[in-house]
Design a protein around this motif. Sequence first.
Motif, short mmCIF file in Angstrom:
data_model
loop_
_atom_site.label_atom_id
_atom_site.label_comp_id
_atom_site.label_asym_id
_atom_site.label_seq_id
_atom_site.Cartn_x
_atom_site.Cartn_y
_atom_site.Cartn_z
N VAL A 110 0.82 -1.22 0.00
CA VAL A 110 0.00 0.00 0.00
C VAL A 110 0.85 1.26 0.00
N TRP A 111 2.09 1.16 0.51
CA TRP A 111 2.94 2.34 0.53
C TRP A 111 3.68 2.48 -0.78
N THR A 112 3.37 3.55 -1.49
CA THR A 112 3.95 3.86 -2.79
C THR A 112 4.61 5.24 -2.70
N LEU A 113 5.31 5.62 -3.76
CA LEU A 113 5.90 6.95 -3.80
C LEU A 113 4.84 8.03 -3.59
N ALA A 114 3.68 7.84 -4.22
CA ALA A 114 2.62 8.84 -4.10
C ALA A 114 2.16 8.99 -2.66
N ARG A 115 2.03 7.89 -1.94
CA ARG A 115 1.56 7.95 -0.56
C ARG A 115 2.62 8.57 0.36
N VAL A 116 3.88 8.22 0.14
CA VAL A 116 4.95 8.81 0.94
C VAL A 116 5.04 10.31 0.69
N ASN A 117 4.90 10.71 -0.57
CA ASN A 117 4.95 12.13 -0.90
C ASN A 117 3.75 12.88 -0.33
N ASP A 118 2.63 12.19 -0.19
CA ASP A 118 1.47 12.81 0.44
C ASP A 118 1.69 12.97 1.94
N LEU A 119 2.37 12.01 2.55
CA LEU A 119 2.68 12.08 3.98
C LEU A 119 3.71 13.17 4.25
N PHE A 120 4.71 13.27 3.37
CA PHE A 120 5.77 14.26 3.50
C PHE A 120 5.91 15.04 2.19
N PRO A 121 5.10 16.05 1.97
CA PRO A 121 5.16 16.80 0.71
C PRO A 121 6.53 17.38 0.41
N ARG A 122 7.31 17.65 1.44
CA ARG A 122 8.64 18.22 1.22
C ARG A 122 9.53 17.26 0.43
N LEU A 123 9.31 15.96 0.58
CA LEU A 123 10.11 14.99 -0.17
C LEU A 123 9.78 15.06 -1.65
N ALA A 124 8.53 15.31 -1.98
CA ALA A 124 8.16 15.46 -3.38
C ALA A 124 8.84 16.68 -3.99
N GLU A 125 8.94 17.75 -3.20
CA GLU A 125 9.58 18.98 -3.68
C GLU A 125 11.07 18.76 -3.93
N ARG A 126 11.67 17.83 -3.22
CA ARG A 126 13.12 17.62 -3.30
C ARG A 126 13.46 16.27 -3.91
N ARG A 127 12.60 15.72 -4.71
CA ARG A 127 12.74 14.36 -5.22
C ARG A 127 14.05 14.12 -5.95
N ASP A 128 14.60 15.15 -6.61
CA ASP A 128 15.82 14.99 -7.40
C ASP A 128 17.07 15.48 -6.69
N GLN A 129 16.92 15.91 -5.43
CA GLN A 129 18.09 16.34 -4.66
C GLN A 129 18.79 15.13 -4.04
N TYR A 130 20.12 15.24 -3.91
CA TYR A 130 20.86 14.19 -3.22
C TYR A 130 20.58 14.28 -1.72
N ALA A 131 20.56 13.13 -1.07
CA ALA A 131 20.19 13.09 0.35
C ALA A 131 21.12 13.92 1.21
N ASN A 132 22.40 13.99 0.81
CA ASN A 132 23.36 14.73 1.65
C ASN A 132 23.20 16.24 1.53
N THR A 133 22.29 16.70 0.68
CA THR A 133 22.02 18.14 0.58
C THR A 133 20.78 18.54 1.38
N LEU A 134 20.11 17.57 1.98
CA LEU A 134 18.89 17.85 2.74
C LEU A 134 19.23 18.31 4.16
N SER A 135 18.30 19.02 4.78
CA SER A 135 18.44 19.35 6.19
C SER A 135 18.26 18.08 7.02
N GLY A 136 18.63 18.17 8.30
CA GLY A 136 18.46 17.01 9.18
C GLY A 136 17.01 16.56 9.26
N GLY A 137 16.09 17.51 9.34
CA GLY A 137 14.67 17.16 9.40
C GLY A 137 14.18 16.49 8.13
#
Length: 228
Positions: A107-134
Amino acid sequence: MSLLEIGGLESFYGASQALFGVELAVEQGEVVALMGRNGMGKTTTIRSILGLMRPRAGTIRLGDREVTGMQPHRIARLGIGLVPEGRRCFPNLTVQENLVAAARPGVWTLARVNDLFPRLAERRDQYANTLSGGEQQMLAVGRALMTNPKLLILDEATEGLAPVIRQDIWAAIRRLKAEGQSILVVDKTLAELMPVADRCFVLEKGRTVFSGAPAMLTAELQDRYLGV
């Protein structure tokens, strides 16, 4: 039958015993808090559940399967998703690549995770090491959910985060609970744990010294087992 049931667990670091007969259980759809001061056995219990340590005594059951001492990858495939302390995202993969790296059908898909955390959808193409700790913490939760776990383990999921991000993570945990996700959460923040937890287990020097509803964890018990 409990989703996770631990009985009489004894684990060692070399010759030093760390767990002395730990008892713990998580029922289907339940949020269980594993609590205790630093160094009292919480991390060792998690490592034993995940197969990262081989207990010398006791049993760990996931549903109808005994998983005591099983290889970590086999335990994970049986339905345990971990949000580790320190996040441990893959730094040189993008957000989306992190999410799909260990994804399993469910049941957990990219769409559902992005709905839970919209910020991840906004940063989908960023490398993880460029993200804030949160944002990395959101990614770690999303990555674990993409494995479609029967049991989600959150190890200090809000430690060191800014208050506004902590609230985002706790809001996600409340939503997961409302949707029936079984969760074992290790955290020190009583004020935030108590409203979401169905039951609490408290460890003291590697032993289970309390189990019960949050309302039963009196101020005296909190001071005795959880106070600084």
